[in-house]
Scaffold this motif. Structure first.
Motif, PDB file in Angstrom:
ATOM      1  N   ASP A  37     -11.058  -6.884   9.948  1.00 54.29           N
ATOM      2  CA  ASP A  37     -12.320  -6.326  10.446  1.00 54.29           C
ATOM      3  C   ASP A  37     -13.100  -5.604   9.354  1.00 54.29           C
ATOM      4  O   ASP A  37     -14.334  -5.679   9.304  1.00 54.29           O
ATOM      5  CB  ASP A  37     -12.060  -5.358  11.605  1.00 54.29           C
ATOM      6  CG  ASP A  37     -11.539  -6.057  12.855  1.00 54.29           C
ATOM      7  OD1 ASP A  37     -11.687  -7.294  12.935  1.00 54.29           O
ATOM      8  OD2 ASP A  37     -10.978  -5.367  13.729  1.00 54.29           O
ATOM      9  N   LYS A  38     -12.399  -4.895   8.477  1.00 49.91           N
ATOM     10  CA  LYS A  38     -13.067  -4.119   7.432  1.00 49.91           C
ATOM     11  C   LYS A  38     -13.293  -4.927   6.152  1.00 49.91           C
ATOM     12  O   LYS A  38     -14.011  -4.493   5.262  1.00 49.91           O
ATOM     13  CB  LYS A  38     -12.248  -2.867   7.102  1.00 49.91           C
ATOM     14  CG  LYS A  38     -12.050  -1.939   8.290  1.00 49.91           C
ATOM     15  CD  LYS A  38     -13.370  -1.408   8.820  1.00 49.91           C
ATOM     16  CE  LYS A  38     -13.141  -0.411   9.953  1.00 49.91           C
ATOM     17  NZ  LYS A  38     -14.409   0.108  10.515  1.00 49.91           N
ATOM     18  N   GLY A  39     -12.666  -6.094   6.044  1.00 59.23           N
ATOM     19  CA  GLY A  39     -12.844  -6.916   4.858  1.00 59.23           C
ATOM     20  C   GLY A  39     -12.110  -6.407   3.639  1.00 59.23           C
ATOM     21  O   GLY A  39     -12.604  -6.515   2.512  1.00 59.23           O
ATOM     22  N   ALA A  40     -10.907  -5.858   3.854  1.00 54.40           N
ATOM     23  CA  ALA A  40     -10.113  -5.354   2.737  1.00 54.40           C
ATOM     24  C   ALA A  40      -9.733  -6.501   1.797  1.00 54.40           C
ATOM     25  O   ALA A  40      -9.497  -7.626   2.241  1.00 54.40           O
ATOM     26  CB  ALA A  40      -8.857  -4.655   3.239  1.00 54.40           C
ATOM     27  N   THR A  41      -9.663  -6.204   0.502  1.00 58.74           N
ATOM     28  CA  THR A  41      -9.390  -7.238  -0.499  1.00 58.74           C
ATOM     29  C   THR A  41      -8.062  -7.051  -1.217  1.00 58.74           C
ATOM     30  O   THR A  41      -7.602  -7.959  -1.900  1.00 58.74           O
ATOM     31  CB  THR A  41     -10.509  -7.269  -1.549  1.00 58.74           C
ATOM     32  OG1 THR A  41     -10.582  -5.992  -2.207  1.00 58.74           O
ATOM     33  CG2 THR A  41     -11.861  -7.585  -0.907  1.00 58.74           C
ATOM     34  N   MET A  42      -7.419  -5.883  -1.070  1.00 62.95           N
ATOM     35  CA  MET A  42      -6.160  -5.649  -1.773  1.00 62.95           C
ATOM     36  C   MET A  42      -5.231  -4.849  -0.875  1.00 62.95           C
ATOM     37  O   MET A  42      -5.628  -3.845  -0.283  1.00 62.95           O
ATOM     38  CB  MET A  42      -6.394  -4.885  -3.081  1.00 62.95           C
ATOM     39  CG  MET A  42      -5.138  -4.663  -3.910  1.00 62.95           C
ATOM     40  SD  MET A  42      -5.531  -3.847  -5.486  1.00 62.95           S
ATOM     41  CE  MET A  42      -3.933  -3.869  -6.295  1.00 62.95           C
ATOM     42  N   VAL A  43      -3.961  -5.300  -0.780  1.00 67.02           N
ATOM     43  CA  VAL A  43      -3.000  -4.616   0.072  1.00 67.02           C
ATOM     44  C   VAL A  43      -1.608  -4.732  -0.536  1.00 67.02           C
ATOM     45  O   VAL A  43      -1.285  -5.716  -1.200  1.00 67.02           O
ATOM     46  CB  VAL A  43      -3.026  -5.191   1.514  1.00 67.02           C
ATOM     47  CG1 VAL A  43      -2.640  -6.671   1.514  1.00 67.02           C
ATOM     48  CG2 VAL A  43      -2.129  -4.397   2.443  1.00 67.02           C
ATOM     49  N   HIS A  44      -0.809  -3.706  -0.306  1.00 63.30           N
ATOM     50  CA  HIS A  44       0.544  -3.652  -0.865  1.00 63.30           C
ATOM     51  C   HIS A  44       1.554  -3.578   0.275  1.00 63.30           C
ATOM     52  O   HIS A  44       1.303  -2.948   1.308  1.00 63.30           O
ATOM     53  CB  HIS A  44       0.687  -2.416  -1.757  1.00 63.30           C
ATOM     54  CG  HIS A  44       2.108  -2.112  -2.136  1.00 63.30           C
ATOM     55  ND1 HIS A  44       2.933  -1.323  -1.345  1.00 63.30           N
ATOM     56  CD2 HIS A  44       2.855  -2.504  -3.182  1.00 63.30           C
ATOM     57  CE1 HIS A  44       4.119  -1.243  -1.906  1.00 63.30           C
ATOM     58  NE2 HIS A  44       4.103  -1.941  -3.009  1.00 63.30           N
ATOM     59  N   PHE A  45       2.717  -4.239   0.088  1.00 64.38           N
ATOM     60  CA  PHE A  45       3.773  -4.217   1.087  1.00 64.38           C
ATOM     61  C   PHE A  45       5.127  -3.986   0.432  1.00 64.38           C
ATOM     62  O   PHE A  45       5.377  -4.458  -0.684  1.00 64.38           O
ATOM     63  CB  PHE A  45       3.862  -5.560   1.824  1.00 64.38           C
ATOM     64  CG  PHE A  45       2.743  -5.835   2.786  1.00 64.38           C
ATOM     65  CD1 PHE A  45       2.797  -5.391   4.096  1.00 64.38           C
ATOM     66  CD2 PHE A  45       1.638  -6.571   2.371  1.00 64.38           C
ATOM     67  CE1 PHE A  45       1.770  -5.663   4.984  1.00 64.38           C
ATOM     68  CE2 PHE A  45       0.606  -6.852   3.250  1.00 64.38           C
ATOM     69  CZ  PHE A  45       0.670  -6.396   4.567  1.00 64.38           C
ATOM     70  N   VAL A  46       6.016  -3.316   1.150  1.00 61.17           N
ATOM     71  CA  VAL A  46       7.440  -3.406   0.868  1.00 61.17           C
ATOM     72  C   VAL A  46       7.884  -4.747   1.452  1.00 61.17           C
ATOM     73  O   VAL A  46       7.466  -5.105   2.554  1.00 61.17           O
ATOM     74  CB  VAL A  46       8.204  -2.233   1.520  1.00 61.17           C
ATOM     75  CG1 VAL A  46       9.712  -2.429   1.385  1.00 61.17           C
ATOM     76  CG2 VAL A  46       7.769  -0.920   0.901  1.00 61.17           C
ATOM     77  N   PRO A  47       8.688  -5.541   0.731  1.00 64.09           N
ATOM     78  CA  PRO A  47       9.030  -6.892   1.197  1.00 64.09           C
ATOM     79  C   PRO A  47       9.518  -6.982   2.636  1.00 64.09           C
ATOM     80  O   PRO A  47       9.121  -7.890   3.373  1.00 64.09           O
ATOM     81  CB  PRO A  47      10.110  -7.329   0.202  1.00 64.09           C
ATOM     82  CG  PRO A  47       9.706  -6.657  -1.069  1.00 64.09           C
ATOM     83  CD  PRO A  47       9.215  -5.303  -0.624  1.00 64.09           C
ATOM     84  N   SER A  48      10.375  -6.059   3.071  1.00 62.58           N
ATOM     85  CA  SER A  48      10.860  -6.121   4.446  1.00 62.58           C
ATOM     86  C   SER A  48       9.733  -5.922   5.446  1.00 62.58           C
ATOM     87  O   SER A  48       9.706  -6.554   6.514  1.00 62.58           O
ATOM     88  CB  SER A  48      11.967  -5.087   4.673  1.00 62.58           C
ATOM     89  OG  SER A  48      11.494  -3.777   4.376  1.00 62.58           O
ATOM     90  N   MET A  49       8.780  -5.062   5.113  1.00 62.91           N
ATOM     91  CA  MET A  49       7.632  -4.854   5.998  1.00 62.91           C
ATOM     92  C   MET A  49       6.692  -6.052   5.959  1.00 62.91           C
ATOM     93  O   MET A  49       6.060  -6.390   6.964  1.00 62.91           O
ATOM     94  CB  MET A  49       6.893  -3.576   5.612  1.00 62.91           C
ATOM     95  CG  MET A  49       7.678  -2.304   5.847  1.00 62.91           C
ATOM     96  SD  MET A  49       8.216  -2.117   7.566  1.00 62.91           S
ATOM     97  CE  MET A  49       6.650  -2.090   8.422  1.00 62.91           C
ATOM     98  N   LEU A  50       6.575  -6.692   4.803  1.00 63.10           N
ATOM     99  CA  LEU A  50       5.758  -7.905   4.708  1.00 63.10           C
ATOM    100  C   LEU A  50       6.329  -8.995   5.599  1.00 63.10           C
ATOM    101  O   LEU A  50       5.583  -9.712   6.282  1.00 63.10           O
ATOM    102  CB  LEU A  50       5.698  -8.384   3.251  1.00 63.10           C
ATOM    103  CG  LEU A  50       4.952  -9.698   3.001  1.00 63.10           C
ATOM    104  CD1 LEU A  50       3.514  -9.629   3.500  1.00 63.10           C
ATOM    105  CD2 LEU A  50       4.994 -10.049   1.507  1.00 63.10           C
TER     106      LEU A  50
END
Length: 250
Positions: free
Chosen positions: A148-161
Motif C-alpha cells: 500500500d505504501k510502495g516500500a522499496t527496501m525491506v529486511h528479514f530474519v530468514p525464519s521470519m521471511l
C-alpha cells in the motif's frame, strides 16, 4: 543490563505509563520523560564539542546492545562510531537507495539489525516506513503495508521471511512489485526460502548478510542472483577481513 552498563538515566515516552521494568529499578536511575511529538524548531544548531564533556572521536562508543548469546545472560556489546559508519557507508554503496526509496523499519531497536533500517535512509534522504510494534509478526499486515505504501527496501530474519512467504498469501505477495531490495541476516538462509523469494519478487535484488553483533551488524555479504544447493555468506564488507578456521583455530 543497567548494572553492567552503569546506566544512570532512562528516557521514557512522555504521556505514557512508565514501564514496570523501569519502575522496578527504583533510585538506581533517573527517569526523564521525553516529548517528541513536536518537531524541533528550524535553525537549531548542532551540538558542539564545547557542549560535550570532551571531543567526540570516531573511536568512541556509538551504542551498546545486549545479546544473550549461548548463555542466556545478556552481555553488552559496544560498537564505536567508525565501525557503525563503515557498515552504513558500505551498505549505501552496495545496496544504494535515494530520495525515491522507502525503507521499512520493523526490527525492534534492541536488535542491531535495526541500525541500517534506522540510519541508512536518513543519511540518503529516503523515506522511512515505520511498522506497528510487533507488526513484523503479522505477515498479512506487513505485506499490505509494504504494498500500500510502495516500500522499496525491506529486511528479514530468514525464519521470519519463511513465515512471511507462507502466510502473506499469493495475492498479497503479487503486489510487492515496488520492492527492489530484500536483505536477510541473523540466521542461515535456507536455499528453498531464497529460491522462493527470488520467484515471488523477481525484480528485487536479494542479499544474504552475515555477522555477529560484535562486528557492527554485518561483516560479510552475498548477492543472490541465482540460488544453488547452498547459500554462501559471501565476502567481507569494506575494511574487514574474514578468516576460515579449522577445529584447532588454525
Amino acid at each position: 543490563m543497567v548494572e553492567t552498563s552503569g546506566a544512570s538515566v532512562v528516557l521514557v515516552h512522555a504521556g505514557l505509563a512508565v514501564p514496570a521494568s523501569v519502575v522496578g529499578l527504583g533510585d538506581a536511575v533517573e527517569v526523564i520523560a521525553v516529548d517528541a511529538s513536536v518537531p524541533v524548531e528550524a535553525g537549531v544548531s548542532a551540538v558542539t564539542d564545547a557542549e560535550r564533556r570532551g571531543r567526540l572521536l570516531p573511536q568512541h562508543a556509538a551504542y551498546t546492545i545486549f545479546t544473550s548469546g549461548s548463555t542466556g545472560r545478556p552481555k553488552g556489546v559496544t560498537l564505536p562510531h567508525e565501525a557503525v559508519v563503515n557498515r552504513l557507508r558500505w551498505g549505501l554503496d552496495e545496496l544504494p537507495i535515494g530520495p525515491d526509496d522507502m525503507v521499512v523499519l520493523k526490527t525492534p531497536y534492541t536488535f542491531d539489525c535495526s541500525v541500517a533500517e534506522l540510519f541508512a535512509p536518513l543519511m540518503q534522504g529516503s523515506r522511512l516506513l515505520i511498522a506497528d510494534p510487533e507488526g513484523h509478526l503479522d505477515p498479512p499486515y506487513l505485506a499490505d503495508l509494504i504494498a500500500d505504501k510502495g516500500a522499496t527496501m525491506v529486511h528479514f530474519v530468514p525464519s521470519m521471511l519463511s513465515v512471511f512467504l507462507e502466510l502473506a498469501g499469493p495475492e498479497r505477495l503479487a503486489r510487492l512489485d515496488r520492492v527492489r531490495i530484500i536483505s536477510t541476516t541473523g540466521e542461515a538462509l535456507p536455499p528453498a526460502v531464497a529460491a522462493e523469494t527470488r520467484a515471488v519478487v523477481p525484480g528485487a535484488m536479494l542479499y544474504n548478510l552475515y555477522g555477529p553483533t560484535e562486528a557492527a551488524v554485518e561483516i560479510t555479504y552475498q548477492r543472490l542472483d541465482e540460488v544453488g544447493d547452498t547459500v554462501p555468506i559471501g565476502v567481507p564488507v569494506w575494511n574487514s577481513t574474514a578468516y576460515v578456521l579449522d577445529g584447532r583455530l588454525n
